[in-house]
Enzyme design. Structure first.
Site, PDB file in Angstrom:
ATOM      1  N   THR A  20       0.812  -1.233   0.000  1.00 60.26           N
ATOM      2  CA  THR A  20       0.000   0.000   0.000  1.00 60.26           C
ATOM      3  C   THR A  20       0.837   1.272   0.000  1.00 60.26           C
ATOM      4  OG1 THR A  20      -0.173  -0.043   2.430  1.00 60.26           O
ATOM      5  CG2 THR A  20      -1.930  -1.134   1.170  1.00 60.26           C
ATOM      6  N   TRP A  21       2.144   1.170  -0.211  1.00 58.61           N
ATOM      7  CA  TRP A  21       2.972   2.375  -0.278  1.00 58.61           C
ATOM      8  C   TRP A  21       2.542   3.198  -1.488  1.00 58.61           C
ATOM      9  CZ3 TRP A  21       8.650   2.803  -2.207  1.00 58.61           C
ATOM     10  CH2 TRP A  21       9.183   4.051  -1.812  1.00 58.61           C
ATOM     11  N   ASP A  47      -0.251  -5.416   3.407  1.00 55.29           N
ATOM     12  CA  ASP A  47       0.833  -4.756   4.119  1.00 55.29           C
ATOM     13  C   ASP A  47       0.672  -3.247   4.062  1.00 55.29           C
ATOM     14  OD1 ASP A  47       3.873  -4.960   5.134  1.00 55.29           O
ATOM     15  OD2 ASP A  47       3.714  -3.329   3.668  1.00 55.29           O
ATOM     16  N   TYR A  52       2.870   5.552   5.756  1.00 60.78           N
ATOM     17  CA  TYR A  52       2.329   5.537   4.394  1.00 60.78           C
ATOM     18  C   TYR A  52       1.153   6.496   4.219  1.00 60.78           C
ATOM     19  CZ  TYR A  52       4.982   1.218   3.373  1.00 60.78           C
ATOM     20  OH  TYR A  52       5.965   0.275   3.167  1.00 60.78           O
ATOM     21  N   HIS A 108      10.286  -0.867  10.725  1.00 64.93           N
ATOM     22  CA  HIS A 108      10.377  -0.515   9.311  1.00 64.93           C
ATOM     23  C   HIS A 108      11.805  -0.568   8.761  1.00 64.93           C
ATOM     24  CE1 HIS A 108       7.674   1.749   6.270  1.00 64.93           C
ATOM     25  NE2 HIS A 108       8.562   1.027   5.629  1.00 64.93           N
ATOM     26  N   GLN A 160      11.113  -8.006   5.677  1.00 63.48           N
ATOM     27  CA  GLN A 160      10.592  -7.411   4.445  1.00 63.48           C
ATOM     28  C   GLN A 160      11.694  -6.582   3.784  1.00 63.48           C
ATOM     29  OE1 GLN A 160       7.377  -4.042   3.521  1.00 63.48           O
ATOM     30  NE2 GLN A 160       6.483  -5.777   4.600  1.00 63.48           N
ATOM     31  N   TYR A 188       9.359  -6.373  -1.204  1.00 65.96           N
ATOM     32  CA  TYR A 188       8.527  -5.210  -1.562  1.00 65.96           C
ATOM     33  C   TYR A 188       9.004  -4.591  -2.872  1.00 65.96           C
ATOM     34  CZ  TYR A 188      12.074  -2.010   0.594  1.00 65.96           C
ATOM     35  OH  TYR A 188      13.213  -1.307   0.927  1.00 65.96           O
TER      36      TYR A 188
END
Length: 279
Positions: A20-21, A47, A52, A108, A160, A188
């Protein structure tokens, strides 16, 4: 939709999920429809992250009547990753997502606060039922070793990392580490954030040829290649419902050994970089 065990959690998660970035840069209605189309097509791994923008609110709208079907992941920024800060950040994400728990909660990227504090905060949340598991993002082998030494085995659900056809650095050491320790590897930006192979290039023509033989798209071929190895997952982002359905179809695309070798030859992983690439 093909699924596999998600690291130490031992739960089955679709190999292709939804990122969803920058999804908040799409039309909001289309973004919600795209996420719903993906969920309906089996991409129930979603995710997001506190940094974001409006993404968590968009996800909340998309999963409002199907939360139980979704494997929901969010992330805390390193600046909030003290023991108490992790708790506050998680509560804020839960409010924005309109849910009572996360299936996994990630740091993150490595930051300045002691990792012992962050992991203690994660464990507090896990014991309280606010999160079912925790993991990390953008961690190289040295960072992973440190996290494992602090937490012990069977605690890190996933790592991730950046992973697309033109950026395969994680295959040198990070992916083998994750395989050895039972940690899921979630790639990602699988389409390269604007770096997807040009259709006119040699690599682009290879993807197109393989796609044509399977009746699919070069994007689906890329996703199938990136999830070909045990323990790997990927989370493409789209604000278009039709593209979400196309992405989901890649989970059932099985590439032959010759096709994998051809892609590997045109998109070599190259030498191991000194610093793990990230966006």
């Amino acid at each position: 939709m093909y699924a596999r065990s998600f690291g130490a959690m031992r739960v089955s998660v679709p190999v292709i999920g939804q990122g969803t970035w920058h999804i908040d840069s799409s039309d909001r209605t289309d973004a919600i429809r795209a996420l719903r189309a993906g969920i309906d097509a089996g991409m129930t791994h979603i995710d997001t992250a506190e940094m974001y923008g409006d993404a968590e609110a968009i996800v909340a709208a998309a999963i409002a009547d199907c939360r139980e079907e979704v494997f929901l992941v969010s992330k805390v920024v390193p600046g909030n990753a003290t023991r108490r800060g992790v708790a506050r950040a998680c509560e804020a994400s839960l409010r924005r997502l309109r849910t009572d728990r996360l299936d996994s909660y990630l740091l993150h990227w490595p930051g300045q606060h002691p990792l012992e504090e962050t992991i203690a905060g994660f464990e507090d949340l896990r014991r309280a039922g606010k999160i079912l598991s925790w993991g990390v993002s953008n961690f190289d082998v040295e960072d992973l070793d440190r996290a494992l030494a602090i937490a012990g085995p069977d605690r890190i659900a996933c790592n991730q990392v950046l992973y697309h056809l033109n950026e395969r650095a994680i295959e040198h050491a990070v992916l083998p580490w994750c395989e050895k320790h039972g940690v899921a590897m979630v790639g990602y930006s699988p389409f390269g954030s604007g770096d997807f192979p040009d259709p006119a290039s040699a690599g682009g023509r290879v993807l197109a040829g393989i796609a044509q033989s399977h009746g699919t798209t070069p994007y689906a071929v890329a996703l199938a290649f990136l999830t070909r190895l045990p323990g790997t997952f990927t989370i493409p982002k789209t604000g278009r419902p039709d593209r979400a359905i196309e992405n989901a179809g890649a989970a059932d695309l099985h590439l032959g050994a010759a096709e994998i070798a051809l892609i590997d030859a045109h998109f070599p992983r190259g030498p191991r970089p000194r610093i793990l690439p990230m966006l």
